[in-house]
Design an enzyme around this catalytic site. Sequence first.
Site, PDB file in Angstrom:
ATOM      1  N   TRP A  65       0.830  -1.197   0.000  1.00 59.96           N
ATOM      2  CA  TRP A  65       0.000   0.000   0.000  1.00 59.96           C
ATOM      3  C   TRP A  65       0.871   1.255   0.000  1.00 59.96           C
ATOM      4  O   TRP A  65       0.531   2.260  -0.634  1.00 59.96           O
ATOM      5  CB  TRP A  65      -0.909   0.003   1.224  1.00 59.96           C
ATOM      6  CG  TRP A  65      -1.759   1.232   1.360  1.00 59.96           C
ATOM      7  CD1 TRP A  65      -2.982   1.463   0.813  1.00 59.96           C
ATOM      8  CD2 TRP A  65      -1.450   2.425   2.111  1.00 59.96           C
ATOM      9  NE1 TRP A  65      -3.452   2.706   1.158  1.00 59.96           N
ATOM     10  CE2 TRP A  65      -2.528   3.321   1.957  1.00 59.96           C
ATOM     11  CE3 TRP A  65      -0.361   2.812   2.887  1.00 59.96           C
ATOM     12  CZ2 TRP A  65      -2.550   4.568   2.563  1.00 59.96           C
ATOM     13  CZ3 TRP A  65      -0.378   4.066   3.484  1.00 59.96           C
ATOM     14  CH2 TRP A  65      -1.469   4.926   3.311  1.00 59.96           C
ATOM     15  N   HIS A  66       1.998   1.188   0.700  1.00 56.04           N
ATOM     16  CA  HIS A  66       2.844   2.372   0.813  1.00 56.04           C
ATOM     17  C   HIS A  66       3.557   2.718  -0.482  1.00 56.04           C
ATOM     18  O   HIS A  66       3.866   3.887  -0.712  1.00 56.04           O
ATOM     19  CB  HIS A  66       3.862   2.180   1.937  1.00 56.04           C
ATOM     20  CG  HIS A  66       3.335   2.490   3.297  1.00 56.04           C
ATOM     21  ND1 HIS A  66       2.703   1.550   4.087  1.00 56.04           N
ATOM     22  CD2 HIS A  66       3.307   3.644   4.008  1.00 56.04           C
ATOM     23  CE1 HIS A  66       2.336   2.109   5.223  1.00 56.04           C
ATOM     24  NE2 HIS A  66       2.672   3.371   5.197  1.00 56.04           N
ATOM     25  N   GLY A  67       3.835   1.740  -1.304  1.00 61.49           N
ATOM     26  CA  GLY A  67       4.531   2.072  -2.536  1.00 61.49           C
ATOM     27  C   GLY A  67       4.639   0.900  -3.482  1.00 61.49           C
ATOM     28  O   GLY A  67       4.743  -0.256  -3.060  1.00 61.49           O
TER      29      GLY A  67
END
Length: 470
Positions: free
Chosen positions: A324-326
């Site tokens: 989700w973060h990257g």
Amino acid sequence: MVFSSTIFIFCFLPITLLLYYTAYALGKAKPANIVLLLASMIFYAWGGTKYFLILLAVVAVNYLLTLLIESMPKYRRSIFILIMLIDIGNLLYFKYFNFFGDNMRALAELIGINIPEAASRIVLPIGISFYTFQIISYVADVYMGRTKAQKSFIKLALYVMMFPQLIAGPIVRYTDINNEMNARTISCGDIEYGIKRFIIGFFKKVFIANAAGGMADVMFSMPGDINMAYAWLGAVCYTLQIYYDFSAYSDMAIGLGRAFGFRFNENFDLPYISCSIQEFWRRWHISLSSWFRDYVYIPLGGNRRGKLRTYINLGIVFFLTGFWHGAAWQFIVWGLYHGAFLIMERLGLRRIIDRLPKILRHVYTMTVVIIGWVFFRADDLGTAIRYIRAMFSFDPGNFGMYSVLSQINALFVICMAIGIVFSFTRFEGLKRFKIWNSSLCVNIRYLTLWIISVLYLVGLSYNPFIYFKF
């Protein structure tokens, strides 16, 4: 437009507040909602009209289909699945299309197939991860009967687009602010608290996060050329930068929300005082952790289906947390890295840690966290591995870091000292001193922070919040 920019501080925000309070004075929540929604639309469209239209389309589709969940109960499951496919598909396309394409090309090259790269890259709409998770939580709550579908498009659009939390959270649940969208009171105390909370966040961003980030940028630009001491200095600086950068945004968002009459939940609770990785994730990015708990971990079965299934569920959650973060392998590794320590703590490591003195428990936790942040900060997985190798490679002859030494001045030392101290305490003991908590002393403190921050901001180049790219 970012909260720590002069155009936001001295133009957008004052005008918005003036129009908002005027509308609220004339008709309470309804006209105030319209003003706040229009301001939020302008705020987001400032970064590109095309991406605003995507956001508007997402809200419209979710609004219409969620109404169908209630009006067509026979097909509610099918409609819910359709909405999830649309929302997650939209996120996958804009955030992960390039990632999947790059990895498919790399895999094809290994077997001798040449796939040309696309002429243009998909550009990530700002804040898409946050607003996607926010609207998914609303749809899921309607589907599970926790709340009724919102009949007003304006209110649903306001819930998703409200500019204080639109770009980088905290992830706000619809059930938490639904009543406030319908009717709310705004007191002078709310406005005062909001302003002070915003000032704290503003100071943390421009004074501490940016100073730490400058040093971290120097270190991470040369992972193969720094010695162990400088590698740890860079990692610690980034550890401070990401905390003060992201918690600053949360402070500013919570403060702005309160000034508009909304009470957003806290997103950070001194995470760096944690004595285990489990505790760290109860204190760090609370809105995201609770989102994954309620909408992924528990639906998967949580810890109710045996130990093995619990560990698998934790692995899935932290794989998704990292992804989700990257859209890059280093983020996936970062998520699995934290998931592995959580599983090991459940397997017995926590019992061993709990027998240690508190200082050693804290050292363990911060060591794990700091090394993890290297994966988060590095441009790619290879850079992260080289940097971590430098953190544990003692080379007494490698001291030629004049570019680093030039960054260490009195202002940097002051910023780092303040950052470290306030990472570990709220100075609750000072409340015993009446003069410290007198109205005059409190107002002087906040005014001083504001003046220092504004003066410091003038000399800064554009420096967006870290989580804007997520």
